[in-house]
Design an enzyme around this catalytic site. Structure first.
Site, PDB file in Angstrom:
ATOM      1  N   HIS A   2      -7.751   3.293   4.140  1.00 54.77           N
ATOM      2  CA  HIS A   2      -7.776   4.012   5.423  1.00 54.77           C
ATOM      3  C   HIS A   2      -9.196   4.109   5.997  1.00 54.77           C
ATOM      4  CE1 HIS A   2      -3.702   5.561   4.626  1.00 54.77           C
ATOM      5  NE2 HIS A   2      -3.679   5.986   5.859  1.00 54.77           N
ATOM      6  N   GLU A  28      -4.603   9.590   9.842  1.00 59.35           N
ATOM      7  CA  GLU A  28      -3.185   9.513  10.214  1.00 59.35           C
ATOM      8  C   GLU A  28      -2.836  10.470  11.352  1.00 59.35           C
ATOM      9  OE1 GLU A  28      -0.412   9.145   7.004  1.00 59.35           O
ATOM     10  OE2 GLU A  28      -1.324   7.207   6.580  1.00 59.35           O
ATOM     11  N   CYS A  78      -4.372  -1.314  -1.837  1.00 64.43           N
ATOM     12  CA  CYS A  78      -4.501   0.135  -1.989  1.00 64.43           C
ATOM     13  C   CYS A  78      -5.476   0.372  -3.127  1.00 64.43           C
ATOM     14  CB  CYS A  78      -3.136   0.728  -2.325  1.00 64.43           C
ATOM     15  SG  CYS A  78      -3.164   2.453  -2.850  1.00 64.43           S
ATOM     16  N   ASP A 113       0.875  -1.176   0.000  1.00 62.35           N
ATOM     17  CA  ASP A 113       0.000   0.000   0.000  1.00 62.35           C
ATOM     18  C   ASP A 113       0.909   1.223   0.000  1.00 62.35           C
ATOM     19  OD1 ASP A 113      -2.288   1.660   0.296  1.00 62.35           O
ATOM     20  OD2 ASP A 113      -2.017   1.730   2.470  1.00 62.35           O
ATOM     21  N   SER A 114       0.340   2.392  -0.235  1.00 61.68           N
ATOM     22  CA  SER A 114       1.129   3.623  -0.132  1.00 61.68           C
ATOM     23  C   SER A 114       1.573   3.876   1.300  1.00 61.68           C
ATOM     24  CB  SER A 114       0.309   4.806  -0.623  1.00 61.68           C
ATOM     25  OG  SER A 114      -0.831   4.965   0.174  1.00 61.68           O
ATOM     26  N   CYS A 165     -11.015   3.330  -0.039  1.00 66.27           N
ATOM     27  CA  CYS A 165      -9.637   3.648   0.361  1.00 66.27           C
ATOM     28  C   CYS A 165      -9.376   2.824   1.611  1.00 66.27           C
ATOM     29  CB  CYS A 165      -9.497   5.147   0.641  1.00 66.27           C
ATOM     30  SG  CYS A 165      -7.922   5.596   1.411  1.00 66.27           S
TER      31      CYS A 165
END
Lengths: 278, 278
Positions: free
Chosen positions: A182, A149, A75, A12-13, A180
């Site tokens: 996240h 984050e 991702c 993933d990024s 996404c």
């Protein structure tokens, strides 16, 4: 031929793909996973398709060198890009998150949120269309990644931002794709705002797809002990703080440097200036 | 010895440094500027000091190869990192934004907002202390960069986010340092929320410092026509959309690939795995 007991590469990024890794570990407790967070280039969602493809190819090349038996693109942005332009010279089967996510949609009136690149790519709209459904509403929600984050999922600002982005969601929508990796960390907040909407994310659906493949091809591990080794192309300390803040317990990530010779090949492109620095 | 008519190198992690470039062009209308936006690694603010130093060194090496007569670090995060660990083997004078910004502070009760890396570095606190002042309040405000880059400065969500971050600003503060080159794009919003606070940013102060140096060393250009050439390490189309959204009119940025041999030297660090991919 890939070895049964070879590891599975997941990338993933950044930290978001750990939601997918967690589901993979639950579905496949005996497998060995190598996870790469491309934190040096994070976030992918604002970088544009060409660059995201280059980042993804570099990581896939690394996995190929390490003879993984499968690659999981954990991702949505990279998945959207790779659905349009597949990875090159990769022998291992590649699993992206968009196809299994869309397959798990039960409702008829579907919306999606994701990064600018994911939504802009139209990948969800296309995949839903191929599944005989439509995408009735979609929105890029770039501030949700920094929100997560920053560890603000329980702060009132999270609901304010979500209300901002979801303000024009039609009330006919019965299913919202959290496009996404996240966003599952905001699932509780979103469900509270949209109590009657089914929230769909990539984690369980992708893990189920990978498991089905390994079972069907008799590639489930026979001897290895389940484990996950984490790497980040960014700052290991920063990454480990992030994953700890988000409540993940995979153990410390180590720093990994990926050097791309592919970048050098751009030398002949007249629009590109290249220099090797000492 | 640097040539008077050599260009000046300016860099940032992305678009924010264009606020500094604009001030530089206004102060030095005859100079030639090369601007590098390291968009492939943007944002710097969440990446950690070691990585930001490596990114900055790569760009400075590029400028050194191109024999610029000065390098302007138009990024608070990189400036904070380089104040603690200077660039290596760079002959051109290097201007960071923190020292001139702090010098321009007139008030006695100073606060600062910036990225996590900038605020975490303590660079503003140290610079203010050296100037005989204190930093009475500081906060990392990570979501303001994506807010600006999403073009939401005139959306009500901008004020909501600013109120969130500024909620515990003591009312004794008379000066607030906007410690990120993106934040001048939110100056109007912040001034409206804090009508009695003087807002200080890097652009004019840094441009004045660079101009004073060039005048004192008799290095002002004599023959070149004022111009700015923009490069991005990221996707040129994405970058040009961003700068146009923010109202900048510098002309189109081109793609630039920086290959770092320095990364290969990490091979001998036992905590680092390195692979060159084909």
């Amino acid at each position: 031929m890939h070895r049964k007991n070879a590891p599975i590469g997941v990338f993933d990024s950044g930290m978001g793909g750990l939601t997918v890794l967690k589901a993979l570990q639950e579905a496949l407790p005996h497998e060995e996973f190598i996870y790469i967070a491309d934190s040096a280039h994070s976030p992918y969602g604002t970088k544009g398709a060409e660059l995201v493809h280059q980042f993804s190819q570099n990581i896939a090349n690394y996995f190929e060198c390490h003879q993984v038996k499968a690659i999981v693109v954990a991702c949505n942005t990279a998945s959207a890009v790779l659905k349009q332009q597949p990875l090159q010279n990769i022998e291992a089967p590649v699993f992206e998150v968009i196809t299994p996510t869309v397959k798990s949609v039960q409702g008829q009136h579907v919306g999606a949120i994701g990064t600018a690149t994911t939504i802009g790519s139209g990948a969800y709209a296309k995949a839903l269309q191929e599944a005989g459904k439509g995408l009735e509403w979609a929105k890029a929600t770039p501030m949700l990644v920094p929100l997560v984050e920053e560890g603000l999922t329980t702060d009132p600002i999270a609901d304010v931002l979500l209300k901002h982005y979801l303000a024009d969601l039609p009330n006919t929508i019965d299913t919202l794709i959290l496009g996404c990796t996240h966003y599952p960390m905001l699932k509780g907040n979103i469900q509270k705002l949209l109590p009657n909407v089914t929230l769909v994310d990539a984690a369980d659906a992708t893990a189920a797809a990978v498991k089905a493949f390994l079972v069907n091809t008799q590639m489930l591990t026979e001897t290895t002990q389940g484990k996950a080794t984490l790497f980040t192309t960014g700052d290991a300390k920063v990454f480990n703080q992030l994953q700890s803040l988000a409540g993940f317990t995979f153990g410390h990530a180590k720093k990994l440097d990926l050097i791309s010779e592919a970048e050098l090949s751009n030398e002949h492109d007249s629009n590109v200036a290249v220099i090797a620095t000492a």
